[in-house]
Design a protein around this motif. Structure first.
Motif: not given
Ligand SMILES: Nc1nc2c(ncn2[C@@H]2O[C@H](COP(=O)(O)OP(=O)(O)OP(=O)(O)O)[C@@H](O)[C@H]2O)c(=O)[nH]1
Ligand SMILES: [Mg+2]
Length: 291
Positions: A73-76, A252-258, A260-261
């Protein structure tokens, strides 16, 4: 001390069976921990499917899969600087999230950890009384050059000046402060788009990152802010501040999951040294140690 989300997840995965209750409990934990209903649902369903597919029997085995899911879920995340040109960081976010403080922390980080010289601040929050004096004081303390005009002047003009002078001087990093509040949202968006255009038009092959500052304590509210800014100017990276003040962290997971930033740094206190690069792999490993 509140139990962190990571600690609660870790405890849950210590149990035995992989029945219906386990998945329900996991979903509840994630939602309570600010992960957000959509991402929580996706994570739990994904885990359930994978457990079935791989024929896993224990929560311990499931944990391995769960960690991989979170990681995906977490972009680099990192924000590397180019040394042969100017790098511009436009710092955005609603009022009080920690924009100005983070600018000082970034200057300190890039100077100390990466040996960057030639750092300059643009005092483009011309809206809030006291904003220019605040960044001026920080610049003075850090011995960083600051480009400023009078309160109430056009933020685009301040950034234009800062950009042109930084290019002329061969400086490496321009950190631009912005106002978190305008008379209304339409004004704020219009202002940010104007600033964005000034930078895009004058960057001359340099690098340009739009960095949104979010307060980790605001949880799901922060996600809504991110959507507004992302829609207005397309955000490249997020810095989460006040990480020291929350036990949730699911944001943190919400930012990644929703969205993708990628997240580049975490703010972990008020001091200039309180900024940590965010490393997704490390985060996933440590999440379950309670951070
Ligand atoms: N505990 C903690 N406090 C922080 C952190 N980052 C910023 N702060 C505090 O948050 C408050 C607001 O910080 P500012 O940097 O002034 O926020 P801002 O976004 O520039 O605010 P405006 O200019 O009013 O829009 C200050 O008291 C900071 O010390 C952090 O990572 N942890
Ligand atoms: Mg500020």
């Amino acid at each position: 001390m509140l139990k962190t989300l990571g600690l609660k997840i870790k405890e849950l995965f210590r149990g035995n069976n992989l029945g219906k209750e386990f998945y329900e409990e996991l979903e509840d934990l994630l939602i309570e921990g600010d992960v957000g209903a959509n991402t929580a649902f996706r994570l739990v369903e994904g885990l359930r499917e994978e457990v079935k597919k791989q024929g896993l029997r224990s929560r311990e085995e499931a944990l391995r899969v769960f960690k991989q899911q979170i990681l995906s879920l977490l972009p680099s995340a990192s924000l590397p600087l180019r040394r042969d040109t100017l790098n511009v960081f436009l710092i955005l976010g609603v009022n009080g999230v920690g924009k100005t403080t983070t600018i000082a922390k970034l200057a300190y980080y890039y100077r100390m950890a990466e040996g960057v010289k030639g750092i300059v601040f643009a005092a483009a929050d011309t809206f809030r009384a006291g904003a220019i004096a605040q960044i001026d004081t920080l610049a003075d303390r850090l011995q960083v050059r600051v480009v400023k005009q009078l309160p109430g002047s056009d933020p685009g003009a301040v950034i234009y000046d800062a950009l042109e002078s930084a290019k002329a001087r061969g400086e490496t990093l321009l950190l631009a402060d912005t106002a978190g509040r305008m008379h209304n949202r339409t004004n704020l968006v219009r202002e940010l788009q104007k600033i964005d255009k000034v930078i895009t038009g004058r960057i001359d092959g340099g690098t340009y990152h739009k960095i949104l500052i979010l307060d980790a304590v605001t949880g799901q509210n922060g996600l809504q802010q991110a959507r507004i800014f992302h829609e207005a100017v397309k955000i490249d990276s997020i810095i989460l501040t006040k990480w020291d003040g929350t036990a949730k962290g699911g944001i943190i997971l919400a930012i990644g999951g929703e969205l993708g930033i990628p997240i580049s740094f975490l703010g972990v206190g008020e001091k200039v040294t309180d900024l940590k690069p965010f490393d997704p792999a490390n985060f996933v490993e440590n999440l379950l140690e309670g951070l």
